[in-house]
Design a protein around this motif. Structure first.
Motif, PDB file in Angstrom:
ATOM      1  N   GLU A   6       5.297  42.323 -41.957  1.00 19.29           N
ATOM      2  CA  GLU A   6       6.712  42.537 -42.281  1.00 19.29           C
ATOM      3  C   GLU A   6       7.422  43.376 -41.218  1.00 19.29           C
ATOM      4  N   ASP A   7       6.731  44.392 -40.694  1.00 15.29           N
ATOM      5  CA  ASP A   7       7.332  45.242 -39.659  1.00 15.29           C
ATOM      6  C   ASP A   7       7.629  44.440 -38.398  1.00 15.29           C
ATOM      7  N   VAL A  33      10.631  42.049 -39.009  1.00 12.84           N
ATOM      8  CA  VAL A  33      11.914  42.757 -38.946  1.00 12.84           C
ATOM      9  C   VAL A  33      12.289  43.044 -37.498  1.00 12.84           C
ATOM     10  N   GLU A  68      13.379  39.809 -35.785  1.00  9.24           N
ATOM     11  CA  GLU A  68      14.716  39.401 -36.238  1.00  9.24           C
ATOM     12  C   GLU A  68      15.805  40.246 -35.582  1.00  9.24           C
ATOM     13  N   ASN A  69      15.557  41.547 -35.492  1.00 12.50           N
ATOM     14  CA  ASN A  69      16.543  42.448 -34.883  1.00 12.50           C
ATOM     15  C   ASN A  69      16.747  42.165 -33.401  1.00 12.50           C
TER      16      ASN A  69
END
Length: 227
Positions: free
Chosen positions: A138-139, A142, A145-146
């Motif tokens: 998940e990290d 994220v 995506e950023n």
């Protein structure tokens, strides 16, 4: 005639592997191009590359995958390494948080030296070491995506998602090339075949159980750019 057939392709795409030393870049390269994995593979010195021709979106694409040492002392090769690259695989080790933290530095280097239109994929490698995982999926998702990166986790040892990772980035590059939306300093689709290449046999699934062996000079070309 066989060699001639191997030389026939519609596009040649250069893709670079970057990331800290020891994250598995060389084994991703050997798994994709020769379907081999070496547990005791040595650290890359300088630069090496291998190629594999495969079908992408109905076209024959010759992928020229470049691998470099992650150590700082080899950073002098940076400009030559990135020159002409259409894609980059930014690799970290899911069992070593430091290699994930350093992704930011590698991404900055990539954006400083590579073309602005380069396709970048973040890869979390060594998912086979489940009990040692230290970077959550998940990290990484994220972060990707950023930074507008595509993301996938792989295991070069188990051959998990390796083919998918390369196929995905090559398809993305092809879609950009076919739409002719790359910047003017990229070669056009009509002359992107030009350049110095080597032919590498293999890459077929029939090699899955081959004993571990180091590639012959015909498979890998070691380059020490005179910069």
């Amino acid at each position: 005639m066989g060699r001639r057939a191997e030389e026939e392709y519609d596009y040649l795409f250069k893709v670079v592997l970057i990331g800290d030393s020891g994250v598995g870049k060389s084994n991703l390269l050997s798994r994709f191009t020769r379907n081999e994995f070496c547990l005791e593979s040595k650290s890359t010195i300088g630069v090496e590359f291998a190629t594999r021709t495969l079908e992408v979106e109905g076209k024959s694409v010759k992928a020229q995958i470049w691998d470099t040492a992650g150590q700082e002392r080899y950073r002098a090769i940076t400009s030559a390494y990135y020159r002409g690259a259409l894609g980059a695989l930014l690799v970290y080790d899911v069992t070593k948080p430091t290699t994930f933290e350093n992704v930011t530095r590698w991404l900055k280097e990539l954006r400083d030296h590579a073309d602005a239109n380069i396709v970048i994929m973040l890869i979390g490698n060594k998912t086979d070491l489940k009990h040692l995982r230290a970077v959550a999926t998940e990290d990484a998702q994220v972060y990707a995506e950023n930074e507008s990166l595509s993301f996938i986790e792989t295991s070069a040892l188990e051959s998990t998602n390796v083919e998918k990772a390369f196929q995905t980035i090559l398809s993305h590059i092809y879609r950009i090339i076919s739409k002719k939306s790359l910047s003017s300093n990229h070669p056009s689709s009509s002359n992107i075949k030009q350049g110095s290449t080597i032919t590498v046999s293999g890459g077929s699934q029939s090699n899955a159980n081959k004993p571990c062996s180091f590639p012959s000079p015909a498979d890998l070309l070691f380059i020490f750019p005179d910069l």
